[in-house]
Design a protein around this motif. Structure first.
Motif, PDB file in Angstrom:
ATOM      1  N   HIS A 170      -1.226   5.824 -42.949  1.00 39.02           N
ATOM      2  CA  HIS A 170      -0.869   5.273 -44.253  1.00 39.02           C
ATOM      3  C   HIS A 170      -0.857   6.365 -45.321  1.00 39.02           C
ATOM      4  CE1 HIS A 170      -1.519   1.592 -42.123  1.00 39.02           C
ATOM      5  NE2 HIS A 170      -1.253   0.849 -43.173  1.00 39.02           N
ATOM      6  N   LEU A 171      -1.778   7.320 -45.210  1.00 38.28           N
ATOM      7  CA  LEU A 171      -1.819   8.418 -46.173  1.00 38.28           C
ATOM      8  C   LEU A 171      -0.575   9.289 -46.051  1.00 38.28           C
ATOM      9  CD1 LEU A 171      -3.701   9.659 -48.318  1.00 38.28           C
ATOM     10  CD2 LEU A 171      -4.630  11.121 -46.519  1.00 38.28           C
ATOM     11  N   LEU A 172      -0.158   9.554 -44.828  1.00 27.22           N
ATOM     12  CA  LEU A 172       1.046  10.354 -44.613  1.00 27.22           C
ATOM     13  C   LEU A 172       2.289   9.634 -45.140  1.00 27.22           C
ATOM     14  CD1 LEU A 172       2.031  13.004 -43.422  1.00 27.22           C
ATOM     15  CD2 LEU A 172       2.255  11.877 -41.205  1.00 27.22           C
ATOM     16  N   LEU A 173       2.374   8.323 -44.899  1.00 25.65           N
ATOM     17  CA  LEU A 173       3.493   7.537 -45.427  1.00 25.65           C
ATOM     18  C   LEU A 173       3.518   7.562 -46.952  1.00 25.65           C
ATOM     19  CD1 LEU A 173       3.375   4.411 -43.076  1.00 25.65           C
ATOM     20  CD2 LEU A 173       5.319   5.931 -43.336  1.00 25.65           C
ATOM     21  N   THR A 174       2.348   7.458 -47.568  1.00 25.55           N
ATOM     22  CA  THR A 174       2.269   7.464 -49.031  1.00 25.55           C
ATOM     23  C   THR A 174       2.672   8.810 -49.607  1.00 25.55           C
ATOM     24  OG1 THR A 174       0.454   5.875 -48.883  1.00 25.55           O
ATOM     25  CG2 THR A 174       0.756   6.987 -50.982  1.00 25.55           C
ATOM     26  N   LEU A 175       2.175   9.895 -49.001  1.00 24.11           N
ATOM     27  CA  LEU A 175       2.493  11.236 -49.500  1.00 24.11           C
ATOM     28  C   LEU A 175       3.988  11.536 -49.391  1.00 24.11           C
ATOM     29  CD1 LEU A 175      -0.530  13.264 -48.057  1.00 24.11           C
ATOM     30  CD2 LEU A 175      -0.098  12.690 -50.449  1.00 24.11           C
ATOM     31  N   LEU A 176       4.583  11.149 -48.264  1.00 19.81           N
ATOM     32  CA  LEU A 176       6.020  11.368 -48.105  1.00 19.81           C
ATOM     33  C   LEU A 176       6.827  10.483 -49.055  1.00 19.81           C
ATOM     34  CD1 LEU A 176       6.385  11.722 -44.227  1.00 19.81           C
ATOM     35  CD2 LEU A 176       6.725  13.491 -45.928  1.00 19.81           C
ATOM     36  N   GLY A 177       6.358   9.237 -49.243  1.00 18.61           N
ATOM     37  CA  GLY A 177       7.069   8.330 -50.137  1.00 18.61           C
ATOM     38  C   GLY A 177       7.039   8.784 -51.580  1.00 18.61           C
ATOM     39  N   ASN A 178       5.948   9.454 -51.989  1.00 17.54           N
ATOM     40  CA  ASN A 178       5.849   9.932 -53.378  1.00 17.54           C
ATOM     41  C   ASN A 178       6.770  11.108 -53.667  1.00 17.54           C
ATOM     42  OD1 ASN A 178       3.951   8.014 -54.084  1.00 17.54           O
ATOM     43  ND2 ASN A 178       2.206   9.326 -53.565  1.00 17.54           N
ATOM     44  N   THR A 179       7.205  11.794 -52.609  1.00 18.07           N
ATOM     45  CA  THR A 179       8.137  12.912 -52.832  1.00 18.07           C
ATOM     46  C   THR A 179       9.589  12.448 -52.954  1.00 18.07           C
ATOM     47  OG1 THR A 179       8.397  13.265 -50.442  1.00 18.07           O
ATOM     48  CG2 THR A 179       6.646  14.511 -51.553  1.00 18.07           C
ATOM     49  N   GLY A 180       9.857  11.185 -52.649  1.00 20.32           N
ATOM     50  CA  GLY A 180      11.230  10.661 -52.682  1.00 20.32           C
ATOM     51  C   GLY A 180      11.902  10.742 -54.035  1.00 20.32           C
ATOM     52  N   PRO A 181      11.246  10.271 -55.124  1.00 18.27           N
ATOM     53  CA  PRO A 181      11.913  10.311 -56.441  1.00 18.27           C
ATOM     54  C   PRO A 181      12.260  11.714 -56.922  1.00 18.27           C
ATOM     55  CG  PRO A 181      10.027   8.822 -56.474  1.00 18.27           C
ATOM     56  CD  PRO A 181       9.969   9.541 -55.168  1.00 18.27           C
ATOM     57  N   MET A 182      11.581  12.734 -56.401  1.00 17.03           N
ATOM     58  CA  MET A 182      11.838  14.107 -56.851  1.00 17.03           C
ATOM     59  C   MET A 182      12.980  14.766 -56.089  1.00 17.03           C
ATOM     60  SD  MET A 182       7.959  15.513 -57.444  1.00 17.03           S
ATOM     61  CE  MET A 182       7.351  14.978 -55.859  1.00 17.03           C
ATOM     62  N   MET A 189      17.185  13.183 -48.741  1.00 14.31           N
ATOM     63  CA  MET A 189      16.746  11.809 -48.929  1.00 14.31           C
ATOM     64  C   MET A 189      16.939  10.998 -47.654  1.00 14.31           C
ATOM     65  SD  MET A 189      15.423   9.680 -51.085  1.00 14.31           S
ATOM     66  CE  MET A 189      15.716  10.241 -52.747  1.00 14.31           C
ATOM     67  N   SER A 190      18.091  11.192 -46.980  1.00 13.14           N
ATOM     68  CA  SER A 190      18.344  10.497 -45.714  1.00 13.14           C
ATOM     69  C   SER A 190      17.340  10.920 -44.648  1.00 13.14           C
ATOM     70  CB  SER A 190      19.767  10.799 -45.229  1.00 13.14           C
ATOM     71  OG  SER A 190      20.717  10.427 -46.190  1.00 13.14           O
ATOM     72  N   LEU A 191      17.026  12.226 -44.617  1.00 11.34           N
ATOM     73  CA  LEU A 191      16.043  12.732 -43.655  1.00 11.34           C
ATOM     74  C   LEU A 191      14.663  12.145 -43.924  1.00 11.34           C
ATOM     75  CD1 LEU A 191      15.525  14.735 -41.315  1.00 11.34           C
ATOM     76  CD2 LEU A 191      15.019  16.465 -43.051  1.00 11.34           C
ATOM     77  N   LEU A 192      14.324  12.010 -45.214  1.00  8.85           N
ATOM     78  CA  LEU A 192      13.028  11.427 -45.577  1.00  8.85           C
ATOM     79  C   LEU A 192      12.942   9.957 -45.153  1.00  8.85           C
ATOM     80  CD1 LEU A 192      10.302  11.647 -47.123  1.00  8.85           C
ATOM     81  CD2 LEU A 192      11.548  10.940 -49.171  1.00  8.85           C
ATOM     82  N   ILE A 193      14.021   9.207 -45.367  1.00  8.44           N
ATOM     83  CA  ILE A 193      14.025   7.790 -44.983  1.00  8.44           C
ATOM     84  C   ILE A 193      13.889   7.634 -43.466  1.00  8.44           C
ATOM     85  CG2 ILE A 193      15.458   5.713 -44.910  1.00  8.44           C
ATOM     86  CD1 ILE A 193      16.593   6.602 -47.641  1.00  8.44           C
TER      87      ILE A 193
END
Length: 226
Positions: A170-182, A189-193
């Motif tokens: 869950h921590l890894l998902l949160t950290l990656l998700g917080n980098t999305g808006p930047m 963005m596609s790679l992140l999703i």
């Protein structure tokens, strides 16, 4: 103005051009509890098969001294942890099984009850368990200390294993998700999703595995005191 007294019953209810007149018929079926269905749903069949598989496995682990219904304790434990883990996969829902207060509340009473039962009813067996078979006489005092420490830390290892595994993903998902808006690059963005979807699939598997591991280890610990 109504032209007929019975025109109030005409099918004319709609929201955004969607006819909602027959919703009452479908809602009636949805409100009927599944216990009144003549044929169980596929979900019920799958869940019954899972319970029967777990029952056979736990019965094998408990050995010939298992009591009737003793496997139900561990099946209930598995179900509780599994549903809590699954609920934590939804956004903005707190994962209770990732906190030590929850996992210790499950592990400590189980371990304590096994220890009390074993030392009161099978004292000789519990003492014999402190020295593994084939241990040289010179190493027996050290083995007693090692076995005692490993026995005492069992509830802690159960609790930490479950909490740490649930927190890590869950921590890894949160950290990656917080980098999305930047991110401004559509490719990144596609790679992140895609990475998030793969991690979510991994977390789904971890939720099942960790609940199974917790229940299996609890069963093994209980089989040692009989």
């Amino acid at each position: 103005m109504m032209t007929n007294l019975f025109s109030t019953f005409d099918p004319s209810t709609n929201i955004m051009n969607l006819p909602l007149n027959w919703m009452s018929t479908l809602m009636g079926f949805m409100l009927i509890p599944t216990m009144y269905w003549f044929i169980p749903s596929r979900f019920n069949i799958i869940w019954i098969n899972i319970i029967m598989t777990l029952h056979k496995e736990f019965k094998t682990l408990l050995g010939p001294y298992n009591h009737k219904g003793s496997t139900m304790i561990f099946i209930s434990l598995f179900s509780l942890i599994l549903f809590n883990n699954f609920l934590g996969l939804f956004p903005y829902i707190y994962t209770s099984s990732s906190h030590m207060s929850m996992t210790l509340s499950l592990a400590m009473p189980l371990w304590m009850s096994f220890m009390i039962f074993g030392w009161i009813n099978n004292t000789k067996h519990m003492f014999a368990h402190l020295v593994p078979q084939g241990t040289p006489p010179l190493l027996m005092p050290f083995m007693v200390c090692i076995e005692t420490i490993s026995n005492i830390i069992r509830p802690g290892t159960l609790a930490v294993r479950l909490a740490a595994n649930m927190i890590a993903g869950h921590l890894l998902l949160t950290l990656l998700g917080n980098t999305g808006p930047m991110m401004m690059n559509p490719m990144m963005m596609s790679l992140l999703i895609m990475t998030q979807l793969l991690l979510l699939t991994l977390e789904f598997a971890v939720s099942i595995i960790q609940s199974y591991v917790f229940a299996i280890l609890s069963t093994l610990y209980s089989s040692e005191v009989i």
